[in-house]
Structures are given as structure tokens and as C-alpha cells.
Design an enzyme around this catalytic site. Structure first.
Site, mmCIF file in Angstrom:
data_model
loop_
_atom_site.group_PDB
_atom_site.id
_atom_site.type_symbol
_atom_site.label_atom_id
_atom_site.label_comp_id
_atom_site.label_asym_id
_atom_site.label_seq_id
_atom_site.Cartn_x
_atom_site.Cartn_y
_atom_site.Cartn_z
ATOM 1 N N LYS A 15 0.859 -1.190 0.000
ATOM 2 C CA LYS A 15 0.000 0.000 0.000
ATOM 3 C C LYS A 15 0.893 1.237 0.000
ATOM 4 O O LYS A 15 1.698 1.434 0.918
ATOM 5 C CB LYS A 15 -0.902 -0.003 1.235
ATOM 6 C CG LYS A 15 -1.711 1.297 1.390
ATOM 7 C CD LYS A 15 -2.689 1.236 2.548
ATOM 8 C CE LYS A 15 -3.385 2.567 2.764
ATOM 9 N NZ LYS A 15 -4.359 2.542 3.852
ATOM 10 N N LYS A 45 -2.251 -1.430 -3.741
ATOM 11 C CA LYS A 45 -3.136 -0.272 -3.618
ATOM 12 C C LYS A 45 -2.319 1.003 -3.691
ATOM 13 O O LYS A 45 -1.313 1.095 -2.985
ATOM 14 C CB LYS A 45 -3.858 -0.355 -2.274
ATOM 15 C CG LYS A 45 -4.710 0.847 -1.952
ATOM 16 C CD LYS A 45 -5.225 0.773 -0.545
ATOM 17 C CE LYS A 45 -5.910 2.102 -0.236
ATOM 18 N NZ LYS A 45 -6.283 2.241 1.123
HETATM 19 C C1 PBG Z 1 -7.468 3.536 6.018
HETATM 20 C C2 PBG Z 1 -7.738 3.432 4.561
HETATM 21 C C3 PBG Z 1 -7.530 4.389 3.560
HETATM 22 C C4 PBG Z 1 -8.023 3.837 2.396
HETATM 23 C C5 PBG Z 1 -8.481 2.563 2.694
HETATM 24 N N1 PBG Z 1 -8.294 2.330 4.044
HETATM 25 C C6 PBG Z 1 -7.013 5.757 3.645
HETATM 26 C C7 PBG Z 1 -5.628 6.049 3.959
HETATM 27 O O1 PBG Z 1 -4.761 5.169 4.037
HETATM 28 O O2 PBG Z 1 -5.379 7.239 4.179
HETATM 29 C C8 PBG Z 1 -8.058 4.529 1.056
HETATM 30 C C9 PBG Z 1 -9.137 4.061 0.147
HETATM 31 C C10 PBG Z 1 -9.441 4.916 -1.014
HETATM 32 O O3 PBG Z 1 -8.835 5.989 -1.259
HETATM 33 O O4 PBG Z 1 -10.366 4.526 -1.740
HETATM 34 N N2 PBG Z 1 -6.156 3.418 6.396
#
Ligand code: PBG
Ligand code: ZN
Length: 298
Positions: free
Chosen positions: A163, A221
């Protein structure tokens, strides 16, 4: 999908046109048409009306909106795979995915203990898959150990493993109210715990570590900016690989179509096929809630 406290709610999310925040009493109404169209799973994000604190304790309240939504969905659609995002940022006073120490630095290991409590609470509510997204070191091992100890042998663990610290999460943070807030000594962003897009080898190592710690599914991601990473992770593991087509990627296509610079349906189909071509096994996408519109019988 986003689950909020309260009753009778279907709130439009301004930064994500076509997406809504639902209260628990309406989640089945939201999911029913999508299940009928053949979508097999839903991933839930929650919010709270309880005070936010340093550790995000409202996230492991057994009666928080996400936990109640899991119960309602499993009751109404036993065959539906219900997944939950496991993180703290929508529940902490500072919006970070971990508790902060008094000096403002992130407490990685305290976060792992908190995340394990959240995962157990979701599993106890009946979640089929728990999906930790905080990017803390050791979070998969901590959650795997907790699930094993409490006898949740059937609960799958989907790791947000590769991620990236991406500029594409803006609409989601707006939807969730989970952006990092200015706090003394605290980092202004998540670059200290999410992966750097300039260091792909380290990003791949994150997935390898999560596999070793006991993940059942790995994830890349965002998705569309990282097709090379999807292919790389796919080539290095025998586990299923998920691609998360994030909020900024959703909003980008809508903005393009609204400007008259492309057809939304064509953009959605072409970009989604790119994920399949790159080798993903699971696609996590906001387009899924509009499945028939883009992928239905034509
Ligand atoms: C929580 C989380 C996030 C997303 C999914 N879970 C936000 C982040 O890491 O700031 C992002 C999902 C999206 O942008 O569709 N940690
Ligand atoms: Zn988070």
C-alpha cells in the site's frame, strides 16, 4: 461501502459522486441490488459518533456501526462475503493509523495491539474477511495470533500489503473524515508507514513479509498507477492478489467524463480490464456498487 452512525441515512459523498454513507438500518437496501447483479463481496468502512481518542478505541466497540452492519448483512445475505477494513484513522483524534506517543511519534507496536482488538471485534460480529490497512510493521502477525488464540480459524486475513503513500486517497479521507490532523510533533502525512512509490523493491518486501506473517490474500493499492506492482506481486506469490481501485481513481474518471473529455462507461471498462490483464484475482472497486450500469447485460 461506508457505514455511519444514526438512522435512515443515505448521505451523498461529495468527493465521490455516486457513493453514499449508509446507516446500519439501510445497508441491506444498499447491498441487495448489487448482490442480485452477481457481486460476491462487500468491504465495509465505518465511522463513529463516540469521542475520538489517541488509540481509536471506538473502533473495537462491539456495537459500532461496522460491527452492526456485518451482523445485519450476514443475517440477510448469508452467502455474501463480508469484508471489513481494519484501521484506526477514522477513530483517532489525530487521524493517524496508530496511537501517538507524548512526543508525537507513532507507536507502531501499540497500534498492532489495537488493530488486533478491532479485527477480533469484526470477526466476532461475523466478518468473513478482516483487512488491516494501517501499514504497521507486524500487524499481520499480531492479528493472526489473536484470531488463532480466540478460535477464529475460518476468518480470512486480507493484508493491505503493498500500500503506497499515495495522493489518490483524498476523496476517501473526505468521505471518512480520516485525514491526518495537525498535532504537536506528529507527522503531517502517512509517508512514515505507507510505502514509497520511489522504492518498489521495499514495497514488494512489504507483501513478502505479510505473506510470511500469515496473510491469506495480498493487495496492491492504488491499482491503476501500480499495474507493474500487481504483476510483480502476482509473480512472487501463490496467494490470491487483490487490487484496490481507490477513491482518487474513481473520482478522476468521473471528473473526466463530467468535463466531456471521455465516456464514463468506456473509461470504467477499459481501466477495470487493465487490472484483470495485470493479473489481479480480486478487484476492490467503488464501481462494484454500480455494477449493472457498467458491466451488466448490454
Ligand atoms: C485507512 C484506509 C484508507 C483507504 C483505505 N483504508 C485511507 C488512507 O490510508 O489514508 C483509502 C481508500 C481509497 O482511497 O479509496 N487506512
Ligand atoms: Zn488508517
Amino acid at each position: 461501502m461506508f457505514v455511519v452512525p444514526g438512522q435512515g441515512k443515505k448521505e451523498a459523498i461529495e468527493s465521490m459522486p455516486g457513493q453514499f454513507r449508509w446507516s446500519v438500518d439501510r445497508v441491506c437496501e444498499a447491498v441487495e441490488p448489487v448482490v442480485r447483479q452477481g457481486v460476491g463481496a462487500v468491504l465495509l468502512f465505518g465511522q463513529t459518533d463516540r469521542p475520538k481518542d489517541n488509540g481509536g478505541s471506538a473502533a473495537w466497540d462491539d456495537h459500532a456501526p461496522v460491527q452492526e452492519a456485518v451482523r445485519a448483512l450476514k443475517r440477510a445475505f448469508p452467502q455474501l462475503t463480508v469484508m471489513t477494513d481494519v484501521c484506526l484513522c477514522a477513530y483517532t483524534s489525530h487521524g493517524h493509523c496508530a496511537p501517538l506517543r507524548p512526543d508525537g511519534s507513532l507507536d507502531n507496536d501499540a497500534a498492532c495491539a489495537c488493530l488486533a482488538k478491532v479485527a477480533l471485534s469484526h470477526a466476532a460480529a461475523g466478518a468473513d474477511v478482516v483487512a488491516p490497512s494501517a501499514m504497521m510493521d507486524g500487524q499481520i502477525a499480531a492479528i493472526r495470533a489473536a484470531l488463532r488464540e480466540e478460535g477464529f480459524d475460518e476468518t480470512l486475513l486480507m493484508a493491505y500489503s503493498t500500500k503506497f503513500a499515495s495522493a489518490c486517497y483524498g476523496p476517501f479521507r473526505d468521505a471518512e473524515g480520516s485525514a491526518p490532523q495537525p498535532a504537536p510533533g506528529a507527522p503531517a502525512d502517512r509517508k512514515g508507514y505507507q510505502a514509497s512509490y520511489a522504492n518498489p523493491r521495499n514495497a514488494l518486501l512489504e507483501s513478502a513479509l505479510d505473506e510470511r506473517e500469515g496473510a491469506d490474500v495480498l493487495m496492491v493499492k492504488p491499482a491503476l498507477f501500480y499495474l507493474d506492482m500487481i504483476r510483480e506481486v502476482r509473480a512472487r506469490t501463490l496467494l490470491p492478489v487483490a487490487a484496490y481501485n481507490v477513491s482518487g481513481e474513481y473520482a478522476m474518471l468521473i471528473a473526466t467524463a463530467r468535463a466531456g473529455w471521455g465516456d464514463l462507461g468506456d473509461l470504467v471498462r477499459e481501466s477495470t480490464m487493465a487490472l484483470t490483464r495485470a493479473g489481479t484475482d480480486l478487484i476492490i472497486s467503488y464501481w462494484a456498487s454500480r455494477y449493472a450500469e457498467f458491466f451488466g447485460a448490454r
